[in-house]
Design a protein around this motif. Structure first.
Motif, PDB file in Angstrom:
ATOM      1  N   ARG A   1      -6.688   0.120  -4.244  1.00 22.97           N
ATOM      2  CA  ARG A   1      -7.094  -1.286  -4.149  1.00 22.97           C
ATOM      3  C   ARG A   1      -6.686  -2.061  -5.411  1.00 22.97           C
ATOM      4  O   ARG A   1      -6.102  -3.152  -5.325  1.00 22.97           O
ATOM      5  CB  ARG A   1      -8.613  -1.369  -3.937  1.00 22.97           C
ATOM      6  N   ASP A   2      -6.974  -1.509  -6.588  1.00 24.55           N
ATOM      7  CA  ASP A   2      -6.664  -2.208  -7.842  1.00 24.55           C
ATOM      8  C   ASP A   2      -5.151  -2.382  -8.017  1.00 24.55           C
ATOM      9  O   ASP A   2      -4.680  -3.436  -8.473  1.00 24.55           O
ATOM     10  CB  ASP A   2      -7.226  -1.437  -9.031  1.00 24.55           C
TER      11      ASP A   2
ATOM     12  N   PHE B   1      -3.038  -5.872  -8.239  1.00 26.58           N
ATOM     13  CA  PHE B   1      -2.203  -6.133  -9.421  1.00 26.58           C
ATOM     14  C   PHE B   1      -0.790  -6.548  -8.989  1.00 26.58           C
ATOM     15  O   PHE B   1      -0.194  -7.466  -9.574  1.00 26.58           O
ATOM     16  CB  PHE B   1      -2.146  -4.877 -10.293  1.00 26.58           C
ATOM     17  N   ILE B   2      -0.246  -5.881  -7.973  1.00 27.49           N
ATOM     18  CA  ILE B   2       1.094  -6.233  -7.500  1.00 27.49           C
ATOM     19  C   ILE B   2       1.118  -7.646  -6.957  1.00 27.49           C
ATOM     20  O   ILE B   2       2.039  -8.435  -7.226  1.00 27.49           O
ATOM     21  CB  ILE B   2       1.562  -5.228  -6.422  1.00 27.49           C
ATOM     22  N   GLN B   3       0.073  -8.002  -6.184  1.00 33.33           N
ATOM     23  CA  GLN B   3       0.018  -9.353  -5.616  1.00 33.33           C
ATOM     24  C   GLN B   3      -0.117 -10.415  -6.693  1.00 33.33           C
ATOM     25  O   GLN B   3       0.391 -11.527  -6.560  1.00 33.33           O
ATOM     26  CB  GLN B   3      -1.143  -9.431  -4.627  1.00 33.33           C
ATOM     27  N   ARG B   4      -0.809 -10.057  -7.772  1.00 32.05           N
ATOM     28  CA  ARG B   4      -1.030 -11.033  -8.847  1.00 32.05           C
ATOM     29  C   ARG B   4       0.144 -11.102  -9.834  1.00 32.05           C
ATOM     30  O   ARG B   4       0.547 -12.179 -10.246  1.00 32.05           O
ATOM     31  CB  ARG B   4      -2.327 -10.669  -9.589  1.00 32.05           C
ATOM     32  N   SER B   5       0.726  -9.938 -10.215  1.00 27.61           N
ATOM     33  CA  SER B   5       1.717  -9.915 -11.302  1.00 27.61           C
ATOM     34  C   SER B   5       3.123  -9.479 -10.863  1.00 27.61           C
ATOM     35  O   SER B   5       4.057  -9.575 -11.646  1.00 27.61           O
ATOM     36  CB  SER B   5       1.238  -8.971 -12.418  1.00 27.61           C
ATOM     37  N   GLY B   6       3.254  -8.968  -9.669  1.00 32.05           N
ATOM     38  CA  GLY B   6       4.573  -8.577  -9.193  1.00 32.05           C
ATOM     39  C   GLY B   6       4.785  -7.074  -9.268  1.00 32.05           C
ATOM     40  O   GLY B   6       4.153  -6.358 -10.050  1.00 32.05           O
ATOM     41  N   LEU B   7       5.724  -6.606  -8.453  1.00 33.66           N
ATOM     42  CA  LEU B   7       5.969  -5.171  -8.357  1.00 33.66           C
ATOM     43  C   LEU B   7       6.588  -4.610  -9.629  1.00 33.66           C
ATOM     44  O   LEU B   7       6.276  -3.484 -10.046  1.00 33.66           O
ATOM     45  CB  LEU B   7       6.879  -4.898  -7.150  1.00 33.66           C
ATOM     46  N   THR B   8       7.488  -5.375 -10.290  1.00 33.27           N
ATOM     47  CA  THR B   8       8.147  -4.875 -11.503  1.00 33.27           C
ATOM     48  C   THR B   8       7.137  -4.641 -12.619  1.00 33.27           C
ATOM     49  O   THR B   8       7.235  -3.651 -13.367  1.00 33.27           O
ATOM     50  CB  THR B   8       9.228  -5.865 -11.972  1.00 33.27           C
ATOM     51  N   GLN B   9       6.135  -5.525 -12.745  1.00 34.82           N
ATOM     52  CA  GLN B   9       5.116  -5.330 -13.764  1.00 34.82           C
ATOM     53  C   GLN B   9       4.272  -4.095 -13.450  1.00 34.82           C
ATOM     54  O   GLN B   9       3.850  -3.363 -14.353  1.00 34.82           O
ATOM     55  CB  GLN B   9       4.227  -6.569 -13.884  1.00 34.82           C
ATOM     56  N   PHE B  10       4.053  -3.837 -12.151  1.00 32.26           N
ATOM     57  CA  PHE B  10       3.309  -2.650 -11.747  1.00 32.26           C
ATOM     58  C   PHE B  10       4.072  -1.374 -12.134  1.00 32.26           C
ATOM     59  O   PHE B  10       3.482  -0.443 -12.695  1.00 32.26           O
ATOM     60  CB  PHE B  10       3.067  -2.691 -10.232  1.00 32.26           C
TER      61      PHE B  10
ATOM     62  N   SER C   1       0.833  -1.202   0.000  1.00 31.48           N
ATOM     63  CA  SER C   1       0.000   0.000   0.000  1.00 31.48           C
ATOM     64  C   SER C   1       0.870   1.256   0.000  1.00 31.48           C
ATOM     65  O   SER C   1       0.621   2.212  -0.762  1.00 31.48           O
ATOM     66  CB  SER C   1      -0.925   0.002   1.222  1.00 31.48           C
ATOM     67  N   GLU C   2       1.941   1.240   0.802  1.00 29.39           N
ATOM     68  CA  GLU C   2       2.846   2.383   0.820  1.00 29.39           C
ATOM     69  C   GLU C   2       3.561   2.531  -0.523  1.00 29.39           C
ATOM     70  O   GLU C   2       3.795   3.650  -1.006  1.00 29.39           O
ATOM     71  CB  GLU C   2       3.868   2.221   1.950  1.00 29.39           C
ATOM     72  N   ARG C   3       3.923   1.413  -1.125  1.00 29.12           N
ATOM     73  CA  ARG C   3       4.617   1.444  -2.416  1.00 29.12           C
ATOM     74  C   ARG C   3       3.717   2.047  -3.492  1.00 29.12           C
ATOM     75  O   ARG C   3       4.178   2.810  -4.342  1.00 29.12           O
ATOM     76  CB  ARG C   3       5.072   0.037  -2.808  1.00 29.12           C
ATOM     77  N   VAL C   4       2.431   1.718  -3.461  1.00 31.24           N
ATOM     78  CA  VAL C   4       1.505   2.267  -4.449  1.00 31.24           C
ATOM     79  C   VAL C   4       1.380   3.777  -4.259  1.00 31.24           C
ATOM     80  O   VAL C   4       1.403   4.551  -5.225  1.00 31.24           O
ATOM     81  CB  VAL C   4       0.128   1.594  -4.340  1.00 31.24           C
ATOM     82  N   ARG C   5       1.240   4.226  -2.997  1.00 35.37           N
ATOM     83  CA  ARG C   5       1.111   5.671  -2.744  1.00 35.37           C
ATOM     84  C   ARG C   5       2.375   6.418  -3.196  1.00 35.37           C
ATOM     85  O   ARG C   5       2.274   7.488  -3.812  1.00 35.37           O
ATOM     86  CB  ARG C   5       0.861   5.903  -1.251  1.00 35.37           C
ATOM     87  N   LEU C   6       3.560   5.866  -2.886  1.00 35.39           N
ATOM     88  CA  LEU C   6       4.791   6.533  -3.289  1.00 35.39           C
ATOM     89  C   LEU C   6       4.905   6.571  -4.817  1.00 35.39           C
ATOM     90  O   LEU C   6       5.273   7.602  -5.403  1.00 35.39           O
ATOM     91  CB  LEU C   6       6.006   5.805  -2.699  1.00 35.39           C
TER      92      LEU C   6
ATOM     93  N   ASN D   1      -1.999  11.607  -4.640  1.00 35.36           N
ATOM     94  CA  ASN D   1      -2.280  10.328  -4.004  1.00 35.36           C
ATOM     95  C   ASN D   1      -3.298   9.542  -4.816  1.00 35.36           C
ATOM     96  O   ASN D   1      -4.145  10.134  -5.512  1.00 35.36           O
ATOM     97  CB  ASN D   1      -2.841  10.545  -2.585  1.00 35.36           C
ATOM     98  N   PRO D   2      -3.248   8.221  -4.757  1.00 36.38           N
ATOM     99  CA  PRO D   2      -4.248   7.420  -5.484  1.00 36.38           C
ATOM    100  C   PRO D   2      -5.597   7.475  -4.777  1.00 36.38           C
ATOM    101  O   PRO D   2      -5.684   7.664  -3.555  1.00 36.38           O
ATOM    102  CB  PRO D   2      -3.654   6.010  -5.453  1.00 36.38           C
ATOM    103  N   THR D   3      -6.646   7.315  -5.536  1.00 39.41           N
ATOM    104  CA  THR D   3      -7.981   7.180  -4.955  1.00 39.41           C
ATOM    105  C   THR D   3      -8.076   5.803  -4.292  1.00 39.41           C
ATOM    106  O   THR D   3      -7.207   4.928  -4.485  1.00 39.41           O
ATOM    107  CB  THR D   3      -9.066   7.320  -6.027  1.00 39.41           C
ATOM    108  N   ASP D   4      -9.112   5.600  -3.538  1.00 38.54           N
ATOM    109  CA  ASP D   4      -9.268   4.296  -2.879  1.00 38.54           C
ATOM    110  C   ASP D   4      -9.358   3.169  -3.894  1.00 38.54           C
ATOM    111  O   ASP D   4      -8.782   2.084  -3.696  1.00 38.54           O
ATOM    112  CB  ASP D   4     -10.537   4.317  -1.997  1.00 38.54           C
ATOM    113  N   THR D   5     -10.070   3.419  -4.990  1.00 41.69           N
ATOM    114  CA  THR D   5     -10.197   2.388  -6.029  1.00 41.69           C
ATOM    115  C   THR D   5      -8.839   2.117  -6.686  1.00 41.69           C
ATOM    116  O   THR D   5      -8.460   0.954  -6.913  1.00 41.69           O
ATOM    117  CB  THR D   5     -11.211   2.835  -7.099  1.00 41.69           C
TER     118      THR D   5
END
Length: 705
Positions: free
Chosen positions: A677-678, A682-691, A656-661, A670-674
């Motif tokens: 969450r999305d 995506f990170i959990q499914r495909s990995g941080l590098t793909q994100f 969550s912190e990585r997405v906000r940064l 900052n990202p919206t709540d949606t």
């Protein structure tokens, strides 16, 4: 400097003293590398130590079984005139003959030239070491030759084998004193594309043939073939000489009649049809005594391709009965006279005192030249001098040589007159031009500048043809606004900063780019500026932004040499290949990237980077599949996506912190709540590098919002 002058005098004196030791000759010798024929069993030895670059013959010598009293080997030089004979053989083995006889058969006369110990080299004494060697040349004296004369090696009563190698015939020119200590055989300088001289003993000839065996490239070319008798060129067609050939290369610029027309240069040359073995022949009106041939590829020195480097020159009094007078066999492969001193001189075949003296002179020459070069080395700068411009004339039909009346520097009179006289200094001419361009009476200059600044801020100028405000250009969308900005520029001392501040503080520049359906129907291209015109970042800004968010942009290495965006392969020319790896030297701002003319950087070059070979008033703006593919799959993007992921991992504890940064780095919000969450899913499914890879490809990142 006095010291420099003295050293130059010493160099000249030493060069003159070393003249007799140069490894070049001016006269064409005849080299027979192997016998014409031999009898009995024979073979060859392929290794000849002792050979030097300036010496003659190939890398093998021949051997025959020794039969006492029998002519084992025959040389047929087919020459006429006076020559000094130099003999050589294979040495170094105890099974060679110790008393092989060389005999000259000239008609009924039989002259013994030399009896040699073929176990030893020339001048060698002591035991035989049984190591293959070349003998060097033995002087067999000066002899007059007829065309049918033959040199033979006669078998002896010692040793089972007789060897044979090159024989060199050194010409003795008329009027030359025969020295008791002759000069050792020396090759002539290499073939020169501009001019070549062939001197040989005088002989009768009705025909002369030049045969081309090898060239530097393609079919051989000669611009003029000259043959001299008593100092006069008798090969000229104007004197009745006829040229024939084995075949001519068909080309409108080159033909056979030009081989002896007395004119020089590539445009007056002849090319042989066959690359190997082709010939050109000159037939004189009558038999003449000839002693000199001159030829070249291009006497003007402009062209050097198609140069004959392997050739034979033959003469005959009757057609078909050819006798060799000169060839390339006694020429060096390199320009000896232009080579370093160590290759220019030789001291072989001299007495010990002569050899020592020559070597001492050479050592002195080399040290003197080195000292002289040190003294002449001074600091060099690019410097120029200021001169006043000369008179300028109207040129008739643009011809530089067709000068008409003198004209004075100035502007177009319909616009203004600078009122300059013909002798006005250059400084005042420039000042007058600058004053006219920046004059209050000239509204064009501030309008053009204001339009360019508007273009940089909004992506498109008020006039969208920034280099053409005339009838061929587009009219301004907001003419009053353009005049206002131009006036502001002039009234504020031409301050560009003031104009930038004025535009950036305007509501027009600060509005968002949200679409409006009603406005879209009226102005789909946003030329009326009802919203901020959305546009993609330029290539430089896009690349720098990627490096900035990944934490790799080098802002400290400002200035200096640029970084190269290519892997460069050095050959005759440079070949530019796509880079396979990137490192810190490549992570500077793109403004420091070396621009290569007519070559595009492989990743960001597709984002409408202008070619470095031309100046453009504005960049084109395109959308292509290759742009999307490069931004998604290129090595650079894949590397930076990985480094971006490493930064997020290093600076944050959870996804969550990585997405906000990441959102704040890429979009400054900052990202919206949606979105949070999305992105986490995506990170959990495909990995941080793909994100991070996706983040660098989003429209919000790539486009100016």
């Amino acid at each position: 400097m006095a010291e420099v002058s003295e050293l130059e005098r010493q160099v000249s004196e030493l060069t003159q003293q070393l003249k007799p030791f140069e490894v070049v000759s001016t006269n064409a010798g005849i080299l027979l590398e192997e016998p014409t024929k031999g009898t009995r069993t024979n073979g060859s030895v392929s290794v000849k130590p002792g050979k030097e670059a300036h010496q003659f013959g190939g890398k093998t010598y021949r051997w025959w079984k020794n039969i006492e009293g029998e002519e084992l080997v025959t040389y047929r030089p087919q020459i006429e005139g006076t020559y000094r004979i130099w003999l050589s053989w294979g040495s170094g083995h105890s099974n060679h003959s110790t008393n092989a006889k060389y005999v000259l058969n000239s008609g009924p006369q039989r002259v013994e030239l030399a009896t040699v110990n073929q176990q030893l080299a020339v001048g060698q004494t002591g035991p035989v070491n049984n190591k293959t060697n070349w003998s060097g040349f033995l002087d067999a004296g000066v002899h007059a030759f007829e065309s049918k004369d033959v040199i033979s090696i006669v078998g002896s009563n010692t040793g089972p084998y007789v060897t044979a190698d090159a024989i060199f015939f050194q010409p003795i020119m008329p009027g030359t004193n025969v020295s008791p200590q002759p000069r050792y055989p020396a090759k002539r300088d290499a073939v020169n594309a501009k001019l070549n001289e062939e001197y040989f003993p005088p002989r009768e000839a009705r025909f002369l043939r030049f045969t081309i065996d090898t060239t530097t490239r393609a079919e051989g070319c000669i611009d003029e073939l000259e043959v001299f008798s008593n100092g006069k060129n008798i090969a000229l067609a104007s004197l009745g000489s006829k040229a024939t050939s084995s075949g001519d290369f068909v080309h409108p610029l080159h033909n056979l009649k030009q081989i002896n027309d007395g004119e020089y240069g590539n445009a007056r040359s002849w090319i042989v049809k066959d690359a190997k073995g082709g010939w050109v022949q000159i037939e004189f009106p009558e038999t003449k005594i000839i002693d000199h041939v001159r030829w070249g590829r291009d006497r003007t020195g402009k062209i050097n391709d198609r140069l004959p480097i392997g050739y034979r020159i033959e003469a005959a009094t009757e057609a078909g009965k050819w006798h060799l007078v000169a060839s390339s066999a006694d020429r060096s492969q390199e320009r000896v006279l232009a080579s370093p001193d160590a290759n220019r001189y030789q001291f072989t075949g001299l007495s010990p005192s002569q050899k020592r003296q020559g070597q001492d002179w050479l050592a002195s020459l080399q040290s003197t030249k080195k000292h002289l070069q040190t003294l002449k080395q001074t600091k060099r700068v690019y410097a120029g001098s200021f001169v006043q411009p000369g008179p300028t004339h109207r040129l008739y039909r643009g011809e530089a040589d067709a000068k008409r009346e003198q004209v004075v520097a100035g502007s177009i009179k319909a616009f203004n007159s600078l009122e300059l006289s013909p002798n006005t200094p250059e400084q005042k001419r420039r000042l007058a031009l600058a004053d006219w361009i920046s004059s209050d009476d000239n509204p064009l200059t501030p309008r053009v500048i204001a339009n360019r600044i508007w273009q940089f801020q909004f992506g498109l100028g008020i006039v969208d043809t920034p280099s053409d405000f005339g009838r061929n250009g587009s009219p301004p969308t907001h003419p009053e606004l353009l005049d206002y900005l131009a006036a502001q520029l002039v009234e504020n001392d031409w301050s560009l900063k003031h104009l930038h501040r004025l535009i950036l503080n305007s509501r027009t520049w600060q509005q968002n780019d949200k679409p409006n359906s009603k406005a879209f129907r009226i102005d789909a291209t946003t030329r009326l500026l009802w919203r901020f015109p959305p546009r993609r970042l330029e290539a430089e800004a896009l690349r720098d932004s990627i490096l900035a968010v990944t934490g790799n942009l080098d802002l400290h290495s400002a200035g200096g040499p640029g970084f190269n965006p290519f892997d460069v392969e050095m050959e005759n020319v440079r070949h530019y290949h796509e880079k396979k790896t990137y490192g810190p030297p490549d992570w500077r701002r793109m403004i420091y990237m070396t621009k290569v003319r007519q070559e595009r950087e492989h990743v960001f070059g597709v984002f409408d980077c202008p070619d470095a070979s031309m100046a453009v008033a504005k960049r084109s703006r395109s959308t292509t599949p290759l742009q999307a593919l490069n931004l998604l799959n290129s090595r650079f993007i894949m590397q930076q996506a990985g480094l971006f992921a490493e930064r997020l991992t290093r600076e944050c504890d959870d996804d969550s912190e990585r997405v906000r940064l990441a959102w704040n780095l890429c979009f400054q919000r900052n990202p919206t709540d949606t979105e949070l969450r999305d992105s986490t899913m995506f990170i959990q499914r495909s990995g941080l590098t793909q994100f991070t890879r996706v983040m660098l490809n989003t429209t919000e990142f790539v486009f100016i919002p």
